[in-house]
Write a protein that holds these residues in place. Structure first.
Motif, PDB file in Angstrom:
ATOM      1  N   VAL A  96       0.854  -1.190   0.000  1.00  0.00           N
ATOM      2  CA  VAL A  96       0.000   0.000   0.000  1.00  0.00           C
ATOM      3  C   VAL A  96       0.887   1.236   0.000  1.00  0.00           C
ATOM      4  O   VAL A  96       1.920   1.272   0.671  1.00  0.00           O
ATOM      5  CB  VAL A  96      -0.928   0.021   1.235  1.00  0.00           C
ATOM      6  CG1 VAL A  96      -1.741   1.318   1.291  1.00  0.00           C
ATOM      7  CG2 VAL A  96      -1.849  -1.188   1.220  1.00  0.00           C
ATOM      8  N   SER A  97       0.474   2.247  -0.762  1.00  0.00           N
ATOM      9  CA  SER A  97       1.207   3.500  -0.814  1.00  0.00           C
ATOM     10  C   SER A  97       0.258   4.660  -0.548  1.00  0.00           C
ATOM     11  O   SER A  97      -0.819   4.733  -1.132  1.00  0.00           O
ATOM     12  CB  SER A  97       1.867   3.673  -2.190  1.00  0.00           C
ATOM     13  OG  SER A  97       2.493   4.930  -2.295  1.00  0.00           O
ATOM     14  N   MET A  98       0.660   5.572   0.338  1.00  0.00           N
ATOM     15  CA  MET A  98      -0.130   6.760   0.663  1.00  0.00           C
ATOM     16  C   MET A  98       0.790   7.978   0.583  1.00  0.00           C
ATOM     17  O   MET A  98       1.734   8.103   1.371  1.00  0.00           O
ATOM     18  CB  MET A  98      -0.736   6.646   2.066  1.00  0.00           C
ATOM     19  CG  MET A  98      -1.630   5.429   2.267  1.00  0.00           C
ATOM     20  SD  MET A  98      -2.171   5.237   4.009  1.00  0.00           S
ATOM     21  CE  MET A  98      -3.232   6.686   4.199  1.00  0.00           C
ATOM     22  N   LYS A  99       0.534   8.875  -0.362  1.00  0.00           N
ATOM     23  CA  LYS A  99       1.351  10.075  -0.503  1.00  0.00           C
ATOM     24  C   LYS A  99       1.126  11.012   0.687  1.00  0.00           C
ATOM     25  O   LYS A  99      -0.022  11.281   1.052  1.00  0.00           O
ATOM     26  CB  LYS A  99       1.021  10.791  -1.804  1.00  0.00           C
ATOM     27  CG  LYS A  99       1.413  10.021  -3.054  1.00  0.00           C
ATOM     28  CD  LYS A  99       1.083  10.807  -4.312  1.00  0.00           C
ATOM     29  CE  LYS A  99       1.504  10.030  -5.557  1.00  0.00           C
ATOM     30  NZ  LYS A  99       1.169  10.775  -6.799  1.00  0.00           N
ATOM     31  N   LEU A 100       2.193  11.518   1.252  1.00  0.00           N
ATOM     32  CA  LEU A 100       2.066  12.423   2.394  1.00  0.00           C
ATOM     33  C   LEU A 100       1.419  13.747   1.990  1.00  0.00           C
ATOM     34  O   LEU A 100       0.856  14.449   2.833  1.00  0.00           O
ATOM     35  CB  LEU A 100       3.422  12.673   3.037  1.00  0.00           C
ATOM     36  CG  LEU A 100       4.133  11.452   3.639  1.00  0.00           C
ATOM     37  CD1 LEU A 100       5.282  11.901   4.534  1.00  0.00           C
ATOM     38  CD2 LEU A 100       3.178  10.562   4.421  1.00  0.00           C
ATOM     39  N   SER A 101       1.475  14.089   0.709  1.00  0.00           N
ATOM     40  CA  SER A 101       0.800  15.297   0.239  1.00  0.00           C
ATOM     41  C   SER A 101      -0.717  15.162   0.358  1.00  0.00           C
ATOM     42  O   SER A 101      -1.434  16.170   0.309  1.00  0.00           O
ATOM     43  CB  SER A 101       1.166  15.578  -1.225  1.00  0.00           C
ATOM     44  OG  SER A 101       0.772  14.501  -2.065  1.00  0.00           O
ATOM     45  N   GLU A 102      -1.203  13.915   0.519  1.00  0.00           N
ATOM     46  CA  GLU A 102      -2.641  13.678   0.659  1.00  0.00           C
ATOM     47  C   GLU A 102      -3.041  13.449   2.115  1.00  0.00           C
ATOM     48  O   GLU A 102      -4.174  13.066   2.395  1.00  0.00           O
ATOM     49  CB  GLU A 102      -3.049  12.494  -0.211  1.00  0.00           C
ATOM     50  CG  GLU A 102      -2.825  12.753  -1.700  1.00  0.00           C
ATOM     51  CD  GLU A 102      -3.078  11.544  -2.581  1.00  0.00           C
ATOM     52  OE1 GLU A 102      -3.406  10.462  -2.022  1.00  0.00           O
ATOM     53  OE2 GLU A 102      -2.940  11.666  -3.809  1.00  0.00           O
ATOM     54  N   PHE A 103      -2.121  13.704   3.028  1.00  0.00           N
ATOM     55  CA  PHE A 103      -2.440  13.666   4.463  1.00  0.00           C
ATOM     56  C   PHE A 103      -3.041  15.031   4.830  1.00  0.00           C
ATOM     57  O   PHE A 103      -2.448  15.841   5.546  1.00  0.00           O
ATOM     58  CB  PHE A 103      -1.188  13.371   5.286  1.00  0.00           C
ATOM     59  CG  PHE A 103      -0.853  11.908   5.390  1.00  0.00           C
ATOM     60  CD1 PHE A 103      -0.745  11.124   4.256  1.00  0.00           C
ATOM     61  CD2 PHE A 103      -0.652  11.315   6.626  1.00  0.00           C
ATOM     62  CE1 PHE A 103      -0.442   9.773   4.344  1.00  0.00           C
ATOM     63  CE2 PHE A 103      -0.335   9.959   6.737  1.00  0.00           C
ATOM     64  CZ  PHE A 103      -0.242   9.188   5.587  1.00  0.00           C
ATOM     65  N   ASN A 104      -4.224  15.258   4.323  1.00  0.00           N
ATOM     66  CA  ASN A 104      -4.883  16.553   4.470  1.00  0.00           C
ATOM     67  C   ASN A 104      -6.349  16.403   4.878  1.00  0.00           C
ATOM     68  O   ASN A 104      -7.174  17.256   4.582  1.00  0.00           O
ATOM     69  CB  ASN A 104      -4.797  17.346   3.159  1.00  0.00           C
ATOM     70  CG  ASN A 104      -5.355  16.565   1.964  1.00  0.00           C
ATOM     71  OD1 ASN A 104      -5.926  15.488   2.124  1.00  0.00           O
ATOM     72  ND2 ASN A 104      -5.197  17.112   0.779  1.00  0.00           N
ATOM     73  N   LYS A 105      -6.670  15.295   5.556  1.00  0.00           N
ATOM     74  CA  LYS A 105      -8.049  15.000   5.932  1.00  0.00           C
ATOM     75  C   LYS A 105      -8.230  15.109   7.451  1.00  0.00           C
ATOM     76  O   LYS A 105      -7.290  15.004   8.220  1.00  0.00           O
ATOM     77  CB  LYS A 105      -8.419  13.575   5.494  1.00  0.00           C
ATOM     78  CG  LYS A 105      -8.277  13.313   3.988  1.00  0.00           C
ATOM     79  CD  LYS A 105      -9.280  14.101   3.198  1.00  0.00           C
ATOM     80  CE  LYS A 105      -9.320  13.637   1.744  1.00  0.00           C
ATOM     81  NZ  LYS A 105      -8.038  13.790   1.044  1.00  0.00           N
ATOM     82  N   THR A 106      -9.482  15.298   7.845  1.00  0.00           N
ATOM     83  CA  THR A 106      -9.861  15.168   9.245  1.00  0.00           C
ATOM     84  C   THR A 106     -10.292  13.730   9.489  1.00  0.00           C
ATOM     85  O   THR A 106     -10.370  12.919   8.564  1.00  0.00           O
ATOM     86  CB  THR A 106     -11.006  16.128   9.594  1.00  0.00           C
ATOM     87  OG1 THR A 106     -12.158  15.794   8.804  1.00  0.00           O
ATOM     88  CG2 THR A 106     -10.606  17.570   9.321  1.00  0.00           C
TER      89      THR A 106
END
Length: 435
Positions: A378-388
């Motif tokens: 699994v890959s999660m871009k840190l630029s998309e760590f923008n959620k509540t």
């Protein structure tokens, strides 16, 4: 005579109206019209003004080129090799024609542009359509063991009868068993003795290197047994359940989440079963030395070199078909020591809308998720760590000051699911550059 007089008057009015109508129909003097005769192409150039003096003899698929010549409005259809291009009359003049090279790989390569007129005359011009080298974007499991089947994903995996597709694993180990090939995916059996590193894929059009590393050992934060230099045990209220069997691990010990989960949004708060915390500021008896994650040399170097927004969180995951995941989101939360406020005994930052995080909800579209009894990456871009916590946009961005600790917690996500009893196994949590 009187009747004739009126008839003549009406005739004059009718003629005037007709004349006006004809004039009104001719109020588009610049309306595009296909010209007669034959087109002539003198050269092909880039459409960009700053490089307009650079002449082209070929271009990659989907790129825009500009044909320069005479009588180009006589072109009714245009082909690159055997692939028809789309003509846009807004970009055609007497002397220039802007056009996109078709995205489809030609079946018959002649290295020519064919211009066809309305009277079906065909004029050819020498021009090559360049096909990119293979793009190797991701792998089903970066930690797949020798002898197991994996799939790499990307584009332009072209298996020519005369020049077969070739895959080379790290250590210059050639793949000998390819099980399936499409333009965007290739499945194969991982050969023995493969080392960690980049994978190369070679087609008739050249060699492409993977945007990931097989058996990636870079900046592993948690491996649950220390085998790759990662942390073997978390630190906080919930250290997480760690197993090394049932199911079989991909790489030694792993984090194990399991238990009952409600489908209603936020109805389940099961920290014991579905979370782990790494809080460097958490004090145990006797005191232990748990470093800030962002102070680890390799992590600190990556943050400095690439910046947070050009990094990604990766890990391997296993969800058995017997216990699919159908509710709540995996909340990945990087945190600062101050944010956790551990000394006050407060974990309200879990639901603090000022705390940005990444949400992974793989069951969202289909209603259910499992990995087919396999380990996947699994890959999660840190630029998309923008959620509540409930899936809305967070006003704050993830930055390097929020990189000291890490929490995984399966909870909420803002999407209703189905009651379930999922098993979610996780290993080799790492942060690496987006390549």
């Amino acid at each position: 005579m009187k009747n004739n007089k009126y008839m003549n008057w009406f005739s004059m009015v009718a003629i005037l109206v007709l004349a006006l109508s004809v004039t009104a129909c001719d109020d588009e003097p610049d309306k595009y019209e296909i010209a007669g005769g034959l087109p002539t192409v003198k050269y092909v150039r880039s459409p960009l003004p700053e490089v307009a003096d650079s002449l082209l003899t070929g271009a990659y698929m989907a790129n825009t080129v500009c044909l320069v010549g005479e009588n180009l409005r006589s072109i009714y259809e245009l082909y690159f090799n055997d692939q028809k291009a789309i003509l846009n009359t807004s970009y055609i003049t007497e002397h220039t024609l802007l056009i996109d090279v078709p995205k489809t790989i030609p079946s018959k390569v002649t290295d020519k542009i064919y211009m066809i007129t309305r009277s079906n005359d065909t004029i050819a011009y020498d021009f090559k359509v360049l096909v990119p080298t293979p793009a190797v974007n991701s792998m089903s499991c970066e930690y797949a063991k020798s002898g197991s089947e994996v799939t790499i994903y990307g584009d332009y995996f072209l298996d020519d009868p005369n020049v077969p597709l070739k895959i080379t694993m790290p250590g210059n180990i050639e793949v000998t068993e390819i099980t399936n090939i499409t333009k965007t995916a290739v499945s194969f059996i991982v050969p023995n003795n493969s080392l960690d590193g980049y994978i190369n894929v070679k087609s008739i059009y050249g060699t492409g290197r993977s945007k990931f590393q097989y058996m990636d050992k870079r900046n592993i934060l948690f491996d649950w047994d220390g085998s790759h230099g990662g942390i073997a045990l978390a630190n906080g209220w919930r250290k997480g359940v760690v197993r090394n069997s049932d199911p079989e691990g991909i790489d030694g010990s792993y984090l194990y989440f399991a238990g009952a989960m409600k489908g209603d949004v936020g109805a389940t708060w099961a920290e014991d079963q579905f979370s782990f915390n790494y809080w460097p500021g958490f004090v145990e008896e006797p005191p232990m030395n748990y470093p800030d994650l962002s102070s680890l040399p390799e992590f600190a170097e990556m943050i400095d070199k690439y910046g947070v927004n050009h990094l990604q969180l990766k890990f391997e995951v296993y969800v058995p078909t017997s216990n699919p995941w159908m509710s709540s989101a995996l909340q990945a939360i990087f945190s600062s020591n101050e944010e956790v406020t551990i000394n006050t005994g407060n974990n309200s930052y879990f639901s603090n809308t000022a705390t940005p995080r990444g949400l992974w909800i793989p069951w969202k579209d289909s209603g259910s998720y499992d990995t087919g009894n396999k380990w996947l990456t699994v890959s999660m871009k840190l630029s998309e760590f923008n959620k509540t916590h409930d899936g809305n946009k967070c006003d704050n961005a993830l930055d390097k000051n929020r990189m000291t600790g890490l929490t995984f917690f399966v909870w909420n996500g803002g999407v209703a699911g189905t009651d379930c009893n999922p098993v979610i196994c996780i290993d080799n949590i790492r942060v690496v550059p987006v390549e």
